[in-house]
Design a protein around this motif. Structure first.
Motif, PDB file in Angstrom:
ATOM      1  N   ILE A 224       0.853  -1.190   0.000  1.00  0.00           N
ATOM      2  CA  ILE A 224       0.000   0.000   0.000  1.00  0.00           C
ATOM      3  C   ILE A 224       0.894   1.247   0.000  1.00  0.00           C
ATOM      4  N   GLY A 225       1.940   1.207   0.835  1.00  0.00           N
ATOM      5  CA  GLY A 225       2.882   2.323   0.879  1.00  0.00           C
ATOM      6  C   GLY A 225       3.554   2.549  -0.463  1.00  0.00           C
ATOM      7  N   ALA A 226       3.946   1.449  -1.134  1.00  0.00           N
ATOM      8  CA  ALA A 226       4.609   1.582  -2.427  1.00  0.00           C
ATOM      9  C   ALA A 226       3.673   2.223  -3.451  1.00  0.00           C
ATOM     10  N   LEU A 227       2.406   1.804  -3.447  1.00  0.00           N
ATOM     11  CA  LEU A 227       1.445   2.393  -4.389  1.00  0.00           C
ATOM     12  C   LEU A 227       1.281   3.892  -4.123  1.00  0.00           C
ATOM     13  N   VAL A 228       1.087   4.230  -2.838  1.00  0.00           N
ATOM     14  CA  VAL A 228       0.894   5.642  -2.488  1.00  0.00           C
ATOM     15  C   VAL A 228       2.112   6.452  -2.908  1.00  0.00           C
ATOM     16  N   MET A 229       3.277   5.905  -2.587  1.00  0.00           N
ATOM     17  CA  MET A 229       4.501   6.632  -2.901  1.00  0.00           C
ATOM     18  C   MET A 229       4.649   6.800  -4.408  1.00  0.00           C
ATOM     19  N   PHE A 230       4.338   5.729  -5.149  1.00  0.00           N
ATOM     20  CA  PHE A 230       4.444   5.813  -6.606  1.00  0.00           C
ATOM     21  C   PHE A 230       3.579   6.951  -7.153  1.00  0.00           C
ATOM     22  N   PHE A 231       2.318   7.007  -6.734  1.00  0.00           N
ATOM     23  CA  PHE A 231       1.430   8.058  -7.247  1.00  0.00           C
ATOM     24  C   PHE A 231       1.876   9.441  -6.777  1.00  0.00           C
ATOM     25  N   ASN A 232       2.243   9.555  -5.508  1.00  0.00           N
ATOM     26  CA  ASN A 232       2.669  10.861  -4.999  1.00  0.00           C
ATOM     27  C   ASN A 232       3.880  11.378  -5.769  1.00  0.00           C
ATOM     28  N   VAL A 233       4.866  10.500  -5.928  1.00  0.00           N
ATOM     29  CA  VAL A 233       6.123  10.942  -6.538  1.00  0.00           C
ATOM     30  C   VAL A 233       5.924  11.262  -8.016  1.00  0.00           C
ATOM     31  N   THR A 234       5.232  10.369  -8.748  1.00  0.00           N
ATOM     32  CA  THR A 234       5.112  10.592 -10.200  1.00  0.00           C
ATOM     33  C   THR A 234       4.123  11.723 -10.520  1.00  0.00           C
ATOM     34  N   ILE A 235       2.942  11.682  -9.926  1.00  0.00           N
ATOM     35  CA  ILE A 235       1.972  12.739 -10.240  1.00  0.00           C
ATOM     36  C   ILE A 235       2.467  14.066  -9.694  1.00  0.00           C
ATOM     37  N   GLY A 236       3.087  14.020  -8.515  1.00  0.00           N
ATOM     38  CA  GLY A 236       3.670  15.240  -7.960  1.00  0.00           C
ATOM     39  C   GLY A 236       4.718  15.821  -8.889  1.00  0.00           C
ATOM     40  N   PHE A 237       5.540  14.945  -9.469  1.00  0.00           N
ATOM     41  CA  PHE A 237       6.570  15.432 -10.380  1.00  0.00           C
ATOM     42  C   PHE A 237       5.948  16.009 -11.648  1.00  0.00           C
ATOM     43  N   ALA A 238       4.958  15.295 -12.183  1.00  0.00           N
ATOM     44  CA  ALA A 238       4.297  15.789 -13.397  1.00  0.00           C
ATOM     45  C   ALA A 238       3.689  17.168 -13.144  1.00  0.00           C
ATOM     46  N   GLY A 239       3.037  17.327 -11.995  1.00  0.00           N
ATOM     47  CA  GLY A 239       2.431  18.614 -11.661  1.00  0.00           C
ATOM     48  C   GLY A 239       3.480  19.704 -11.551  1.00  0.00           C
ATOM     49  N   ALA A 240       4.578  19.394 -10.871  1.00  0.00           N
ATOM     50  CA  ALA A 240       5.642  20.385 -10.707  1.00  0.00           C
ATOM     51  C   ALA A 240       6.227  20.763 -12.065  1.00  0.00           C
ATOM     52  N   TYR A 241       6.388  19.753 -12.937  1.00  0.00           N
ATOM     53  CA  TYR A 241       6.954  19.990 -14.258  1.00  0.00           C
ATOM     54  C   TYR A 241       6.054  20.916 -15.069  1.00  0.00           C
ATOM     55  N   LEU A 242       4.733  20.687 -14.961  1.00  0.00           N
ATOM     56  CA  LEU A 242       3.787  21.539 -15.693  1.00  0.00           C
ATOM     57  C   LEU A 242       3.747  22.950 -15.110  1.00  0.00           C
ATOM     58  N   LEU A 243       3.940  23.046 -13.814  1.00  0.00           N
ATOM     59  CA  LEU A 243       3.811  24.350 -13.158  1.00  0.00           C
ATOM     60  C   LEU A 243       5.107  25.161 -13.209  1.00  0.00           C
TER      61      LEU A 243
END
Lengths: 300, 306
Positions: B91-110
């Protein structure tokens, strides 16, 4: 060239949709708070959760206009506000004083102590869960306990337990010390030459300039304590000792067992009373939060 | 003349000595009470907590007895405990995966001058300041079997309603959805801070060399972010492994304990069963895992830096 021009639109659309996703649960909660329990239960759910007529029943409870349903509501607010204010004051004061001392004064054992303090931040909070409970229950000479911690209740179900735990925030001390490193000593020296003692230098010269980092410490502590249901839930029983967050936790299935049907509008409205102040505080201080978080990461 | 200088030096040295003594005393006067409080209320529970796993201790008023490694043996033999560890991992790995990747995508767009940047950033981060005890209830209301919109939405597109609470898969999905909803914004802000700290000259140099957008991402952006990556990975892993509130409030480890995670188990051990020995053993196991992970990641970071 055409691709370059399109990109801003793609950007806005993607970010706009994500923003809707992030906001939607809170939007939905606002809608449900304006329903009666009956309205919510009898009408099929809709993606836009506003029903006519709008019911202000739960809102009245939240605004303390009519607290028939939650007679202890004023206590919940009072305890939440008191506890949050208490923790903000102590955490900011301790972070500032300790951070300043570690940055500026020379004393025996300084580096070793600082290292030990930093190492404790690596210990996950779960480690102290059970020991803190035992310690509060068996604290010597408190709540009827004898010198060995036997016989009484200790700190359990006392108001003091809401105020006595975790007042020192090592990250706060660390951030103040870090920020003092880029603070010119000349300002303090000029204060010293003018005859100010160390307390005047600290609180009249340094404190105002360190406000941004202290604001970050204050707001993160404030949100953490405001949202904290755990301490009142685990350590106290009396309804008058509950904070708003703990009161919400006592309405959830964790407290009432899995088989009751939850009174959603009531729970959601109380939750909203918890969420709105956090959101407002965040809106006011968001600059400090973002820059504080960023500096903690980039420098730490 | 010579004598005069020695006297003067002696006086100066004496003064400096007394000054530093004064400074020492002042520092201890200021920090002593803070350290004393910390040692008693925050340091002691840590030391206590690291040792409590080696005792057999059930009940608040009972006397603990020394148990050696018995609690740890039980931990690693009991499928329930191993299961909670495994659940926390995936569960932690899934959460971390989404946080890190979507967070990065958002930061990249912003990460560009644009209108509404502050607003968008704030909205992404907003869930992180909400109270878990309140916002988990919103998600729980969504999956209410009769009055939740999750089933309503399925019905609207012509699908059968789902008994969310009786499916491990769906409970995990909702726990992950909630945790990411609350965690992505924080990761995004960290990534954004990292992106903004990159020297624009690197990109200009890459432009002159004729690098494409992807090439710039892989050869300029990512290597420059090693510092922040280490931070995001360590804090992300530490946080994700200790997911507790979403499990407690959304699934309550259900159905049949299949979404139980280790921190929730520790909480239940001590608060439900008052088995302080087992709670201590579980907590120590998590601590060791986090230490190993953090040190390995730091090591990787240092090796790459060299």
């Amino acid at each position: 060239m055409t691709i370059r021009k399109k990109i801003p639109w793609v950007r806005y659309i993607i970010l706009g949709i994500t923003c809707l996703i992030f906001i939607y649960p809170l939007f939905y909660a606002v809608g449900v708070s304006f329903m009666t329990t009956n309205q919510f239960a009898t009408t099929p759910p809709s993606l836009i959760p506003f029903q006519r007529p709008l019911s202000f029943f739960h809102m009245r409870t939240l605004l303390l206009i009519n607290t028939q349903r939650e007679p202890n509501m004023p206590f919940y607010y009072l305890n939440s506000v008191l506890r949050t204010a208490w923790y903000i004051v102590w955490t900011v004061l301790i972070s500032f004083v300790a951070g300043y001392v570690f940055a500026r004064l020379r004393f025996r054992g300084k580096n070793a102590i600082f290292l030990i303090l930093l190492m404790t931040t690596m210990i996950p909070p779960v480690v102290t869960m059970a020991p803190t409970y035992l310690m509060m229950a068996r604290f010597p000479l408190i709540g009827g306990n004898n010198i060995l911690g036997q016989g009484g209740q200790g700190f359990l179900d006392t108001y003091a337990v809401l105020l006595v735990l975790n007042l020192v925030n090592i990250l706060g001390i660390f951030l103040v010390r870090l920020s003092m490193n880029t603070f010119p000593r000349a300002i303090e020296d000029s204060g010293r030459i003018d005859g100010a003692n160390i307390f005047r230098v600290m609180f009249q010269l340094v404190f105002p300039i360190q406000k941004p980092i202290l604001a970050y410490v204050a707001i993160t502590t404030g949100v953490l304590i405001w949202n904290d249901w755990y301490v009142p839930f685990v350590f106290t029983d009396r309804p008058q000792f509950q904070t708003l967050a703990a009161a919400v936790s006592r309405l959830t299935s964790v407290a009432i067992g899995q088989y009751g049907i939850p009174d959603w509008p009531r729970i959601i409205a109380m939750g909203l009373g918890l969420t709105i102040p956090s959101v407002v505080m965040f809106a006011i201080f968001q600059r400090h939060i973002v820059s504080g978080l960023a500096s903690a990461a980039v420098k730490g | 003349m010579e004598q005069a200088t020695t006297v003067a030096e002696g006086v100066r040295a004496g003064k400096a000595l007394s000054l530093s003594k004064k400074e020492n005393r002042l520092a201890w006067m200021l920090i002593g009470p803070i350290l004393l409080y910390f040692a008693l209320f925050q340091g002691f529970p840590i030391v206590f907590g690291l040792g409590i796993g080696f005792t057999n201790w059930v009940g608040v008023t009972s006397r603990p007895t020394f148990a050696g490694l018995r609690n740890f043996v039980r931990f690693f033999q009991d499928p329930i405990y191993l299961g909670t560890l495994w659940n926390a991992f995936y569960i932690g790995a899934l959460v971390m995966f989404f946080n890190v990747t979507i967070g990065f995508a958002g930061a990249y767009l912003l990460n560009t001058p644009m209108k509404g940047k502050t607003l968008i950033r704030s909205i992404w981060y907003l869930p992180a300041v909400t109270a878990p005890v309140a916002t988990t209830q919103i998600f729980l209301m969504f999956i209410d079997p009769s009055s939740g919109i999750a089933n309503r939405a399925l019905q609207l597109v012509g699908l059968e309603p789902i008994a969310w609470g009786y499916s491990t898969f769906w409970m995990v999905t909702w726990i992950v959805a909630y945790s990411s909803w609350r965690g992505i914004g924080g990761a995004m802000i960290l990534w954004l801070a990292g992106l903004q700290s990159i020297d624009p000259a690197f990109y200009e140099a890459a432009d002159i060399d004729g690098a494409s957008g992807w090439q710039k991402l892989i050869y300029v952006t990512l290597p420059s972010l090693r510092n922040i990556t280490t931070f995001v990975l360590i804090t992300g892993f530490t946080g994700a492994l200790q997911i507790f509130e979403p499990v407690l409030f959304i699934s309550q480890a259900g159905p049949f304990g299949t979404t139980d995670v280790i921190v929730h188990r520790v909480f239940r051990d001590f608060y439900g069963d008052f088995n302080f020995g087992m709670a201590g053993a579980g907590a120590l196991v998590i601590t060791l895992i986090i230490f190993v992970f953090s040190l390995t990641t730091l090591r990787w970071y240092q090796v790459k830096e060299q």
